[in-house]
Design a protein around this motif. Sequence first.
Motif, PDB file in Angstrom:
ATOM      1  N   ARG A  48       0.847  -1.180   0.000  1.00 16.74           N
ATOM      2  CA  ARG A  48       0.000   0.000   0.000  1.00 16.74           C
ATOM      3  C   ARG A  48       0.892   1.243   0.000  1.00 16.74           C
ATOM      4  NH1 ARG A  48      -2.750  -3.075  -1.732  1.00 16.74           N
ATOM      5  NH2 ARG A  48      -4.751  -3.907  -1.019  1.00 16.74           N
ATOM      6  N   GLN A  69      -9.164   1.533  -3.944  1.00 19.66           N
ATOM      7  CA  GLN A  69      -8.642   0.943  -2.711  1.00 19.66           C
ATOM      8  C   GLN A  69      -7.969   2.052  -1.906  1.00 19.66           C
ATOM      9  OE1 GLN A  69      -6.700  -3.073  -3.363  1.00 19.66           O
ATOM     10  NE2 GLN A  69      -6.622  -2.289  -5.448  1.00 19.66           N
ATOM     11  N   THR A  70      -8.596   3.218  -1.880  1.00 20.53           N
ATOM     12  CA  THR A  70      -7.947   4.375  -1.296  1.00 20.53           C
ATOM     13  C   THR A  70      -8.826   5.096  -0.288  1.00 20.53           C
ATOM     14  OG1 THR A  70      -8.771   5.853  -3.036  1.00 20.53           O
ATOM     15  CG2 THR A  70      -6.643   4.792  -3.425  1.00 20.53           C
ATOM     16  N   LYS A 117      -5.707   0.019   2.819  1.00 21.89           N
ATOM     17  CA  LYS A 117      -6.031   1.006   1.792  1.00 21.89           C
ATOM     18  C   LYS A 117      -4.799   1.842   1.441  1.00 21.89           C
ATOM     19  CE  LYS A 117     -10.635   0.411   1.927  1.00 21.89           C
ATOM     20  NZ  LYS A 117     -11.494   0.069   0.769  1.00 21.89           N
ATOM     21  N   HIS A 118      -4.759   2.312   0.204  1.00 16.42           N
ATOM     22  CA  HIS A 118      -3.799   3.344  -0.151  1.00 16.42           C
ATOM     23  C   HIS A 118      -4.270   4.654   0.473  1.00 16.42           C
ATOM     24  CE1 HIS A 118      -1.961   0.660  -3.059  1.00 16.42           C
ATOM     25  NE2 HIS A 118      -3.106   0.518  -3.691  1.00 16.42           N
ATOM     26  N   ARG A 146       5.547   3.013   4.274  1.00 12.06           N
ATOM     27  CA  ARG A 146       4.932   3.075   2.952  1.00 12.06           C
ATOM     28  C   ARG A 146       5.737   3.991   2.035  1.00 12.06           C
ATOM     29  NH1 ARG A 146      -1.599   3.040   3.097  1.00 12.06           N
ATOM     30  NH2 ARG A 146      -1.922   1.596   4.841  1.00 12.06           N
TER      31      ARG A 146
END
Length: 235
Positions: A48, A69-70, A117-118, A146
């Motif tokens: 991520r 996915q954010t 999640k991003h 990250r």
Amino acid sequence: MKIQSPALLSLVNKLIVFILRMITKTTRFEFVDDSLARCPFAETGSERFLYSVWHDSVVAPIFGASGHQTVALISQHRDADTIEEMLKAAGLGAIRGSTSRGGASAVKKLLKQAEGKHVVITPDGPRGPHHKMKPGIIFLASHSGRSVVPTAFTATRYWEFKGSWTSIWIPKPFSKIYFLVGHPIHVPEDLTREELRYYTELVQEKMEELDRKAKLVFTEKVSLAGDLIPLKKAA
């Protein structure tokens, strides 16, 4: 004039989101070079990222495709209330917080909310200067493990609305939107003050490189991954 009624604000935001969604349904997406492999719509395995997006180009990634996915990190300031309402209306997650305040405990809380999640961050906000990287995203990367992914967006035709310190551009119907997603930048832990400044300047440089590359798209001096990108548009 600022809208005081929460119900009216919600209604206005939903109307704005509906209009933007209808516009982007008519657009075409093209990913420059291999950007599709690193965008938040793609399958990135278990990794991520922290996506760096300038304030003026947030419309394109928000309405780019379904399967987000954010979550977006937004300011705790009252000015961000409207942004939060719009993100919710668009079906995206929003986290109220800061990338630089509260130290490690605040970062831990933020990442718990964003688990799986991003995270999308506008590093030139919440009040500018325009396209000027602040070190908060680097601080977060250093404490989270990250990597930071620089981005840029442009369109063949768009409206530009001027604000107090930045503008926002909205693609026009039936235009073509170009996505440029850079390579992940790993930030080590326990940065010194000099290292924090170095990585902030590095991400700034990469964002500027992508912006320059975006301007070259129209002169066909860069390669494209293909014509119509096989992504499902946001519902």
